[in-house]
Design a protein around this motif. Sequence first.
Motif, PDB file in Angstrom:
ATOM      1  N   GLY A  80       0.829  -1.196   0.000  1.00 53.42           N
ATOM      2  CA  GLY A  80       0.000   0.000   0.000  1.00 53.42           C
ATOM      3  C   GLY A  80       0.865   1.247   0.000  1.00 53.42           C
ATOM      4  N   ASP A 103       2.600  -1.821  -4.458  1.00 52.84           N
ATOM      5  CA  ASP A 103       1.230  -1.384  -4.734  1.00 52.84           C
ATOM      6  C   ASP A 103       1.018  -1.389  -6.240  1.00 52.84           C
ATOM      7  OD1 ASP A 103      -1.285  -0.124  -4.866  1.00 52.84           O
ATOM      8  OD2 ASP A 103      -0.847   1.029  -3.038  1.00 52.84           O
ATOM      9  N   ARG A 105      -1.328  -0.166  -7.801  1.00 50.56           N
ATOM     10  CA  ARG A 105      -2.003   1.060  -8.258  1.00 50.56           C
ATOM     11  C   ARG A 105      -0.933   2.108  -8.569  1.00 50.56           C
ATOM     12  NH1 ARG A 105      -5.665   1.522  -2.992  1.00 50.56           N
ATOM     13  NH2 ARG A 105      -3.541   1.365  -2.200  1.00 50.56           N
ATOM     14  N   THR A 143      -3.413  -1.040   2.797  1.00 50.12           N
ATOM     15  CA  THR A 143      -4.316  -0.547   1.746  1.00 50.12           C
ATOM     16  C   THR A 143      -5.773  -0.430   2.182  1.00 50.12           C
ATOM     17  OG1 THR A 143      -4.985  -2.666   0.800  1.00 50.12           O
ATOM     18  CG2 THR A 143      -2.893  -1.724   0.008  1.00 50.12           C
ATOM     19  N   HIS A 144      -6.174  -1.171   3.231  1.00 46.53           N
ATOM     20  CA  HIS A 144      -7.590  -1.234   3.607  1.00 46.53           C
ATOM     21  C   HIS A 144      -8.429  -1.990   2.583  1.00 46.53           C
ATOM     22  CE1 HIS A 144      -7.558   2.250   6.626  1.00 46.53           C
ATOM     23  NE2 HIS A 144      -7.986   1.186   7.253  1.00 46.53           N
ATOM     24  N   ASP A 145      -7.793  -2.480   1.537  1.00 46.35           N
ATOM     25  CA  ASP A 145      -8.543  -3.150   0.476  1.00 46.35           C
ATOM     26  C   ASP A 145      -8.216  -4.643   0.527  1.00 46.35           C
ATOM     27  OD1 ASP A 145      -9.549  -4.256  -1.836  1.00 46.35           O
ATOM     28  OD2 ASP A 145      -8.874  -2.623  -3.136  1.00 46.35           O
ATOM     29  N   PRO A 146      -9.205  -5.484   0.852  1.00 43.02           N
ATOM     30  CA  PRO A 146      -8.929  -6.926   0.973  1.00 43.02           C
ATOM     31  C   PRO A 146      -8.323  -7.518  -0.293  1.00 43.02           C
ATOM     32  CG  PRO A 146     -11.134  -6.428   1.784  1.00 43.02           C
ATOM     33  CD  PRO A 146     -10.604  -5.167   1.155  1.00 43.02           C
ATOM     34  N   LYS A 147      -8.672  -6.966  -1.447  1.00 45.23           N
ATOM     35  CA  LYS A 147      -8.128  -7.514  -2.699  1.00 45.23           C
ATOM     36  C   LYS A 147      -6.596  -7.414  -2.705  1.00 45.23           C
ATOM     37  CE  LYS A 147     -10.126  -5.213  -6.033  1.00 45.23           C
ATOM     38  NZ  LYS A 147     -10.955  -4.242  -5.257  1.00 45.23           N
ATOM     39  N   ASP A 149      -4.663  -6.434   0.386  1.00 43.37           N
ATOM     40  CA  ASP A 149      -4.103  -6.827   1.682  1.00 43.37           C
ATOM     41  C   ASP A 149      -4.109  -8.346   1.877  1.00 43.37           C
ATOM     42  OD1 ASP A 149      -3.605  -4.236   2.350  1.00 43.37           O
ATOM     43  OD2 ASP A 149      -5.192  -4.061   3.858  1.00 43.37           O
ATOM     44  N   THR A 172     -12.794  -4.486  11.113  1.00 37.71           N
ATOM     45  CA  THR A 172     -12.180  -4.846   9.827  1.00 37.71           C
ATOM     46  C   THR A 172     -11.365  -6.118   9.984  1.00 37.71           C
ATOM     47  OG1 THR A 172     -12.008  -2.527   9.239  1.00 37.71           O
ATOM     48  CG2 THR A 172     -10.597  -4.049   8.026  1.00 37.71           C
ATOM     49  N   ARG A 176     -11.396  -9.878   8.285  1.00 40.49           N
ATOM     50  CA  ARG A 176     -10.170 -10.398   7.672  1.00 40.49           C
ATOM     51  C   ARG A 176      -9.864 -11.795   8.207  1.00 40.49           C
ATOM     52  NH1 ARG A 176      -6.550  -6.448   9.469  1.00 40.49           N
ATOM     53  NH2 ARG A 176      -6.838  -5.153   7.634  1.00 40.49           N
TER      54      ARG A 176
END
Lengths: 225, 113
Positions: A80, A103, A105, A143-147, A149, A172, A176
Amino acid sequence: MERATREQLLADRAAGRPVVLATALDNGEQRLLHRDEGAAPFAEAAAATLRFDRAETREIDGRRWLFNPWNPPLRLYIVGAVHIAQSLAPLAAHTEFNVTVIDPRRTFATAARFPGVALDTAWPDEALATYTLDSRSAVVTLTHDPKLDDPALAAALESEAFYIGALGSRRTHAGRRERLAGQGFGEDRINRIHAPVGFSIGARGPAEIAISILAEAISVLRTGQ
Amino acid sequence: MAKTNTAGPGPDNVLEQASAWREAGQDVALATVVSTWGSAPRRPGAQLAVTAAGDMAGSVSGGCIEGAVIAEAREVMEEGEPKLLEFGVTNDQAWEVGLACGGRIEVFVERFD
């Protein structure tokens, strides 16, 4: 030090293999110890000095031995390329971690946001598979994004990483935990994840959160908790 | 792209330097801090390599015992027998080198073959 010992020691260091040089202080007899090798008192001493990265003397069968460890470098993989990572990466590098920010992104993982930091835009689990992920490595997901993390955490849980931390609230993290359990990870393994990540120091803002994360990772490294 | 991280940072390449000297045909001795009492600038495991020509890499203290260690190292190089040395640091000397509490240092010196 005999030539053969020296050559093996240097080869281990070059290869990033943890190794301990045991020296008998009465006559200079030496043994190189790798993990899970050697007779019990030697193996135990070697494991302890590697774990805490600290040379020490021990008496074995009436002889005093110095156990001197050489560990591979510390590594931190940050998943992230977010705001907290912008503080965590330089702080950790200053603390002598070899830092990589992962990351996929590309708008986040830019050299402008992370000057001088090693960046990897592969998918986290694919990226981690290409790096050394050993007992001197830490993985922190931000990232807070399971995809993003979850695959990184799964890779970390399969490794010997000494510290695994995941950003996110208790709620959260409960979600997880369920997802990782669904992937077949047992409770003991999932418990290796430090979440919410970092020491509770009332951190406000990315820099203070980064400090709390690094402090927790160092504490686990040096004290085991 | 090479993805293997290189060896860690820091001044911890005494062994590599000592080995390079040895490969170049020099006589080399290696000194290692075994234990310390009180305040000491280098921890157990810290190393100093010296050559017969007087080149040095690393350190075993803040400088107060290096001279004595080097003298002993020359003997070790010649005779081949390792030595376990013990140094007491008085408070006066200690102040000069930053060992504010004084202390003792034990150093193992061996020939590097």
